[in-house]
Scaffold this active site. Structure first.
Site, PDB file in Angstrom:
ATOM      1  N   ASP A  23      30.948  49.859  36.445  1.00 12.39           N
ATOM      2  CA  ASP A  23      31.518  48.497  37.030  1.00 12.39           C
ATOM      3  C   ASP A  23      32.186  48.066  35.808  1.00 12.39           C
ATOM      4  O   ASP A  23      31.942  48.158  34.667  1.00 12.39           O
ATOM      5  CB  ASP A  23      30.508  47.500  37.467  1.00 12.39           C
ATOM      6  CG  ASP A  23      31.032  46.626  38.692  1.00 12.39           C
ATOM      7  OD1 ASP A  23      32.142  46.699  39.081  1.00 12.39           O
ATOM      8  OD2 ASP A  23      30.351  45.542  39.026  1.00 12.39           O
ATOM      9  N   GLY A  24      33.175  47.001  36.214  1.00 10.48           N
ATOM     10  CA  GLY A  24      33.856  46.201  35.657  1.00 10.48           C
ATOM     11  C   GLY A  24      34.489  45.196  36.050  1.00 10.48           C
ATOM     12  O   GLY A  24      34.727  45.061  37.279  1.00 10.48           O
ATOM     13  N   GLU A  61      37.072  48.227  34.955  1.00  8.89           N
ATOM     14  CA  GLU A  61      36.743  49.649  35.745  1.00  8.89           C
ATOM     15  C   GLU A  61      37.032  50.967  35.078  1.00  8.89           C
ATOM     16  O   GLU A  61      36.235  51.700  35.250  1.00  8.89           O
ATOM     17  CB  GLU A  61      37.398  49.511  37.213  1.00  8.89           C
ATOM     18  CG  GLU A  61      37.048  48.447  37.989  1.00  8.89           C
ATOM     19  CD  GLU A  61      35.586  48.304  38.577  1.00  8.89           C
ATOM     20  OE1 GLU A  61      34.835  49.160  38.446  1.00  8.89           O
ATOM     21  OE2 GLU A  61      35.235  47.309  39.367  1.00  8.89           O
ATOM     22  N   ASP A  83      32.633  50.835  42.581  1.00  8.52           N
ATOM     23  CA  ASP A  83      33.041  50.317  43.567  1.00  8.52           C
ATOM     24  C   ASP A  83      34.637  49.870  43.606  1.00  8.52           C
ATOM     25  O   ASP A  83      35.101  48.998  44.277  1.00  8.52           O
ATOM     26  CB  ASP A  83      32.202  48.895  43.578  1.00  8.52           C
ATOM     27  CG  ASP A  83      32.238  48.138  42.697  1.00  8.52           C
ATOM     28  OD1 ASP A  83      33.074  48.491  41.812  1.00  8.52           O
ATOM     29  OD2 ASP A  83      31.437  46.856  42.428  1.00  8.52           O
ATOM     30  N   HIS A 137      28.701  44.687  45.985  1.00 10.58           N
ATOM     31  CA  HIS A 137      28.066  43.654  46.094  1.00 10.58           C
ATOM     32  C   HIS A 137      27.200  43.558  47.562  1.00 10.58           C
ATOM     33  O   HIS A 137      27.485  42.851  48.499  1.00 10.58           O
ATOM     34  CB  HIS A 137      28.906  42.192  46.024  1.00 10.58           C
ATOM     35  CG  HIS A 137      29.508  41.995  44.967  1.00 10.58           C
ATOM     36  ND1 HIS A 137      28.875  41.967  43.671  1.00 10.58           N
ATOM     37  CD2 HIS A 137      30.690  42.415  44.567  1.00 10.58           C
ATOM     38  CE1 HIS A 137      29.559  41.780  42.699  1.00 10.58           C
ATOM     39  NE2 HIS A 137      30.846  42.205  43.176  1.00 10.58           N
ATOM     40  N   ASP A 147      26.791  45.733  37.844  1.00 12.72           N
ATOM     41  CA  ASP A 147      27.714  44.512  37.927  1.00 12.72           C
ATOM     42  C   ASP A 147      27.288  43.477  36.842  1.00 12.72           C
ATOM     43  O   ASP A 147      27.838  42.826  36.180  1.00 12.72           O
ATOM     44  CB  ASP A 147      27.838  43.975  39.374  1.00 12.72           C
ATOM     45  CG  ASP A 147      28.506  42.673  39.517  1.00 12.72           C
ATOM     46  OD1 ASP A 147      29.612  42.745  39.209  1.00 12.72           O
ATOM     47  OD2 ASP A 147      27.764  41.605  39.589  1.00 12.72           O
TER      48      ASP A 147
END
Length: 162
Positions: A23-24, A61, A83, A137, A147
């Site tokens: 994640d980023g 990301e 994601d 999320h 996250d």
């Protein structure tokens, strides 16, 4: 091999797969950003994270994926969970055309974030990598953990109000 030989392709051994969750993000975008990757192999978990002062969500990301793949010590089967549709589509759909067109997009412009795309492709080249998109999320524990790690990295580097 004779033409009548039967070749059986066995599915990958789930006990020998490295699972990576990335994640980023930035706050604001562009602005200070953080990235993270969680690598799992059997019962071993390794967490990586970092931050940059001036960046974008997309760069974070991509950085997460590049750092995770570059951290692997030997060729292996990898499943990367992200994601980011940008990362997933870029690596599985668009990158072949970009390379063929000398790193130009469909409009003929230079591909954005070329440095990171090249890092990812180079790092992935020695592995068997499956790219999986997960809804962000949405209650997925590993995605939520990634996250949090990215946010913590950004806040640790640039302050809790960011």
């Amino acid at each position: 091999m004779a033409s009548d030989d039967i070749v059986v392709s066995l599915p990958p051994d789930p006990d020998n797969v490295v699972e990576i969750w990335t994640d980023g993000g930035c706050k604001p975008n562009p602005g200070p950003g953080g990235w993270s990757a969680i690598l799992t192999f059997r019962n071993v978990v390794k967490e990586l994270s970092g931050a940059e002062a001036e960046t974008t969500n997309n760069r974070m990301e991509l950085t997460a994926a590049a750092e995770a793949l570059e951290s692997l010590k030997r060729p292996c089967h990898v499943v990367v969970h992200t994601d980011s549709q940008y990362l997933k589509n870029g690596i599985t759909r668009w990158s072949t055309g970009w390379v063929r067109k000398n790193w130009r997009n469909a409009a003929g412009d230079p591909v954005a974030n070329i440095d990171l795309w090249k890092r990812i492709l180079a790092a992935a080249a020695i592995h068997r990598v499956d790219w999986k998109w997960v809804r962000g999320h949405d209650g997925n524990d590993m995605n939520e953990r990634a996250d949090r790690l990215a946010t913590e990295a950004r806040r640790a580097a640039f302050g809790a109000d960011k």
